[in-house]
Design a protein around this motif. Structure first.
Motif, PDB file in Angstrom:
ATOM      1  N   ASN A 195       2.051   4.922  -5.223  1.00  0.00           N
ATOM      2  CA  ASN A 195       0.778   5.475  -5.596  1.00  0.00           C
ATOM      3  C   ASN A 195      -0.118   5.918  -4.238  1.00  0.00           C
ATOM      4  OD1 ASN A 195       0.667   2.386  -5.293  1.00  0.00           O
ATOM      5  ND2 ASN A 195      -1.305   3.012  -4.542  1.00  0.00           N
ATOM      6  N   ARG A 222      -4.107  -1.150   6.971  1.00  0.00           N
ATOM      7  CA  ARG A 222      -5.343  -1.916   6.208  1.00  0.00           C
ATOM      8  C   ARG A 222      -5.716  -3.445   6.632  1.00  0.00           C
ATOM      9  NH1 ARG A 222      -2.981  -1.452   0.170  1.00  0.00           N
ATOM     10  NH2 ARG A 222      -1.591   0.115   1.280  1.00  0.00           N
ATOM     11  N   VAL A 231       3.477   6.661  10.617  1.00  0.00           N
ATOM     12  CA  VAL A 231       2.764   7.379   9.851  1.00  0.00           C
ATOM     13  C   VAL A 231       1.389   7.191   9.613  1.00  0.00           C
ATOM     14  CG1 VAL A 231       3.272   8.541   7.622  1.00  0.00           C
ATOM     15  CG2 VAL A 231       5.180   7.746   8.878  1.00  0.00           C
ATOM     16  N   TYR A 285       6.238  -9.537   9.561  1.00  0.00           N
ATOM     17  CA  TYR A 285       6.536  -8.350   9.236  1.00  0.00           C
ATOM     18  C   TYR A 285       7.782  -7.742   9.847  1.00  0.00           C
ATOM     19  CZ  TYR A 285       5.868  -3.045   8.998  1.00  0.00           C
ATOM     20  OH  TYR A 285       6.231  -1.769   8.547  1.00  0.00           O
ATOM     21  N   ARG A 313       1.950  -1.668  -8.395  1.00  0.00           N
ATOM     22  CA  ARG A 313       1.496  -3.059  -9.038  1.00  0.00           C
ATOM     23  C   ARG A 313       0.053  -2.779  -9.383  1.00  0.00           C
ATOM     24  NH1 ARG A 313      -0.583  -6.138  -3.377  1.00  0.00           N
ATOM     25  NH2 ARG A 313      -1.176  -4.380  -2.304  1.00  0.00           N
ATOM     26  N   THR A 339      -0.900   6.336   7.173  1.00  0.00           N
ATOM     27  CA  THR A 339      -1.269   5.864   5.791  1.00  0.00           C
ATOM     28  C   THR A 339      -2.021   4.778   5.754  1.00  0.00           C
ATOM     29  OG1 THR A 339       0.541   4.152   5.817  1.00  0.00           O
ATOM     30  CG2 THR A 339       1.332   6.374   5.442  1.00  0.00           C
TER      31      THR A 339
HETATM   32  N1  LIG Z   1       3.275   3.950   8.022  1.00  0.00           N
HETATM   33  C1  LIG Z   1       4.131   3.827   8.813  1.00  0.00           C
HETATM   34  O1  LIG Z   1       3.874   3.971  10.125  1.00  0.00           O
HETATM   35  C2  LIG Z   1       5.251   2.962   8.700  1.00  0.00           C
HETATM   36  C3  LIG Z   1       6.303   2.802   9.870  1.00  0.00           C
HETATM   37  C4  LIG Z   1       7.507   2.233   9.578  1.00  0.00           C
HETATM   38  C5  LIG Z   1       7.828   1.666   8.168  1.00  0.00           C
HETATM   39  N2  LIG Z   1       6.789   2.078   7.374  1.00  0.00           N
HETATM   40  C6  LIG Z   1       7.249   1.442   5.990  1.00  0.00           C
HETATM   41  O2  LIG Z   1       7.359   2.514   4.988  1.00  0.00           O
HETATM   42  C7  LIG Z   1       7.094   2.002   3.637  1.00  0.00           C
HETATM   43  C8  LIG Z   1       5.637   2.711   3.114  1.00  0.00           C
HETATM   44  O3  LIG Z   1       4.662   2.375   3.734  1.00  0.00           O
HETATM   45  P1  LIG Z   1       3.274   3.207   3.853  1.00  0.00           P
HETATM   46  O4  LIG Z   1       2.797   3.466   5.272  1.00  0.00           O
HETATM   47  O5  LIG Z   1       3.379   4.392   3.090  1.00  0.00           O
HETATM   48  O6  LIG Z   1       2.280   2.101   3.463  1.00  0.00           O
HETATM   49  P2  LIG Z   1       0.779   2.226   2.403  1.00  0.00           P
HETATM   50  O7  LIG Z   1       0.312   3.632   2.502  1.00  0.00           O
HETATM   51  O8  LIG Z   1       0.323   1.024   2.772  1.00  0.00           O
HETATM   52  O9  LIG Z   1       1.578   2.263   0.841  1.00  0.00           O
HETATM   53  C9  LIG Z   1       2.369   0.747   0.721  1.00  0.00           C
HETATM   54  C10 LIG Z   1       2.656   0.875  -0.768  1.00  0.00           C
HETATM   55  O10 LIG Z   1       3.163  -0.484  -1.099  1.00  0.00           O
HETATM   56  C11 LIG Z   1       2.699  -0.828  -2.298  1.00  0.00           C
HETATM   57  N3  LIG Z   1       2.713  -2.517  -2.328  1.00  0.00           N
HETATM   58  C12 LIG Z   1       2.273  -3.490  -1.330  1.00  0.00           C
HETATM   59  N4  LIG Z   1       2.336  -4.524  -2.006  1.00  0.00           N
HETATM   60  C13 LIG Z   1       3.179  -4.464  -3.183  1.00  0.00           C
HETATM   61  C14 LIG Z   1       3.388  -5.376  -4.229  1.00  0.00           C
HETATM   62  N5  LIG Z   1       3.591  -6.737  -4.151  1.00  0.00           N
HETATM   63  N6  LIG Z   1       4.127  -4.847  -5.215  1.00  0.00           N
HETATM   64  C15 LIG Z   1       4.153  -3.453  -5.569  1.00  0.00           C
HETATM   65  N7  LIG Z   1       3.944  -2.329  -4.593  1.00  0.00           N
HETATM   66  C16 LIG Z   1       3.133  -2.835  -3.437  1.00  0.00           C
HETATM   67  C17 LIG Z   1       1.107  -0.583  -1.871  1.00  0.00           C
HETATM   68  O11 LIG Z   1       0.282  -0.643  -3.157  1.00  0.00           O
HETATM   69  P3  LIG Z   1      -1.322  -0.752  -3.115  1.00  0.00           P
HETATM   70  O12 LIG Z   1      -1.519   0.599  -2.911  1.00  0.00           O
HETATM   71  O13 LIG Z   1      -1.417  -1.176  -4.803  1.00  0.00           O
HETATM   72  O14 LIG Z   1      -1.525  -1.796  -1.966  1.00  0.00           O
HETATM   73  C18 LIG Z   1       1.271   0.890  -1.505  1.00  0.00           C
HETATM   74  O15 LIG Z   1       1.725   1.764  -2.817  1.00  0.00           O
HETATM   75  C19 LIG Z   1       6.557   0.634   3.968  1.00  0.00           C
HETATM   76  O16 LIG Z   1       8.043  -0.257   3.706  1.00  0.00           O
HETATM   77  C20 LIG Z   1       6.425   0.484   5.423  1.00  0.00           C
HETATM   78  O17 LIG Z   1       6.972  -0.831   5.920  1.00  0.00           O
HETATM   79  C21 LIG Z   1       5.676   2.617   7.393  1.00  0.00           C
END
Ligand SMILES: NC(=O)c1ccc[n+]([C@@H]2O[C@H](COP(=O)([O-])OP(=O)(O)OC[C@H]3O[C@@H](n4cnc5c(N)ncnc54)[C@H](OP(=O)(O)O)[C@@H]3O)[C@@H](O)[C@H]2O)c1
Length: 296
Positions: free
Chosen positions: A29, A220, A214, A181, A52, A216
């Motif tokens: 989402n 939060r 990234v 984490y 979710r 994103t």
């Molecule tokens: N951003 C970075 O710099 C970065 C770096 C390294 C790795 N990553 C990895 O990349 C992936 C995506 O991260 P992102 O940066 O796109 O983060 P994000 O914008 O916070 O998105 C995370 C997503 O996971 C969902 N989520 C959290 N808890 C959940 C649950 N219990 N059941 C189902 N969905 C759930 C969130 O839903 P809600 O919106 O409802 O909370 C959201 O859709 C993650 O695995 C993260 O560890 C990100």
């Protein structure tokens, strides 16, 4: 500035089409997941946005449809912090889909205050590792039936700071949000290795991805000073669409090494702890035990 940025963010594109293919993207989402889903939909894939919060999922679906035009994108409820919800999601997939070619285990929770999943696991270990482990277990027959198919697990470069705390996997003795984490992100790579080994010869291949840094919603739960740092340096930090590049690279590039770790659209070296097959096997056994499943 642009030249400097180009050094950090490798541009990537591909004209591969995915008509007739089906993908599941968890946490689609927002952030990297939404951009991954958008790109797959543009290529003609049917994409299930596994989220979710159904209101947020439906918003993302309308945004993608508006952008892509004719798109086959559907929202579906999945709370990775609840094994009952994971079972219901898998049941829905088996009832509605004849094939799944891509399972993108993208959702993640990062550096949050201590809380537990519906089943009592520490939230980051529970969602990032155990939730996706269980989901993959439940969908594996369909993935095998749909082969060639791929499983992509979102990890992070921060896995290199991680250790699997077998004596306190659920942080019941002590909790540190960063420690939990990085443990979960290390677990994502160890799971990828062991799963790839077990799936040799089945046509299902598995990849771990570091998306880079990234911009994103992932920050939060982090301190506002860190959020301000991210904002101030956002010109150096990837956009969510750029953050999806390596996931898409792993989904679309032929002949990649199954079980490998990828960053910046190339195979990369992971930490020594992440290459330890004994730890990978132990984590597998403990995860099965915690979830009450038999998966050999
Ligand atoms: N951003 C970075 O710099 C970065 C770096 C390294 C790795 N990553 C990895 O990349 C992936 C995506 O991260 P992102 O940066 O796109 O983060 P994000 O914008 O916070 O998105 C995370 C997503 O996971 C969902 N989520 C959290 N808890 C959940 C649950 N219990 N059941 C189902 N969905 C759930 C969130 O839903 P809600 O919106 O409802 O909370 C959201 O859709 C993650 O695995 C993260 O560890 C990100």
């Amino acid at each position: 500035m642009n030249a400097f940025r180009n050094l950090i963010v490798k541009k990537w594109s591909s004209d591969v089409r995915l008509d007739g293919k089906t993908a599941i993207v968890t946490g689609a989402n927002t952030g990297i997941g939404k951009e991954t889903a958008r790109d797959l939909a543009k290529r003609g894939a049917r994409v299930i946005l596994a989220c979710r919060d159904m209101a947020k999922a439906e918003l993302a679906v309308s945004e993608i449809v508006k952008d892509v035009g004719i798109a086959n994108v559907v929202p579906c409820k999945l709370d990775l912090a609840d094994t009952k919800s994971i079972c219901e999601f898998a049941e829905h997939v088996y009832n509605s889909e004849t094939a799944v070619h891509f399972l993108i285990n993208n959702a993640g929770v990062a550096i949050c205050p201590y809380s537990t999943t519906a089943d009592g696991y520490e939230m980051q270990f529970g969602v990032n590792h155990l939730g996706h482990f269980f989901l993959t277990f439940l969908l594996l027959d369909l993935l095998k039936h749909s082969a060639p198919s791929r499983v992509i697990n979102l990890s992070s470069i921060t896995h290199s700071m991680g250790k699997i705390h077998f004596e306190d996997l659920n942080s019941e003795k002590s909790y540190h949000p960063v420690r939990a984490y990085v443990q979960s992100k290390l677990a994502n790579i160890l799971f990828t290795r062991e799963l790839a080994r077990k799936l040799e010869g089945t046509g299902v291949t598995v990849y771990a991805v570091d998306p880079g840094i990234v911009n994103t919603d992932m920050t939060r739960h982090m301190k506002s000073s860190l959020q301000m740092f991210v904002k101030a340096f956002s010109f150096l930090i990837r956009t969510p669409a750029e953050g999806a590049y390596t996931t898409l690279y792993c989904a679309l590039t032929p002949d990649l090494l199954s079980g490998g770790y990828y960053r910046n659209c190339a195979q990369a070296e992971c930490s020594r702890a992440a290459s330890d097959d004994r730890t990978a096997r132990n984590l597998w056994v403990v995860s099965c035990h915690l979830l009450g499943i038999r998966w050999r």
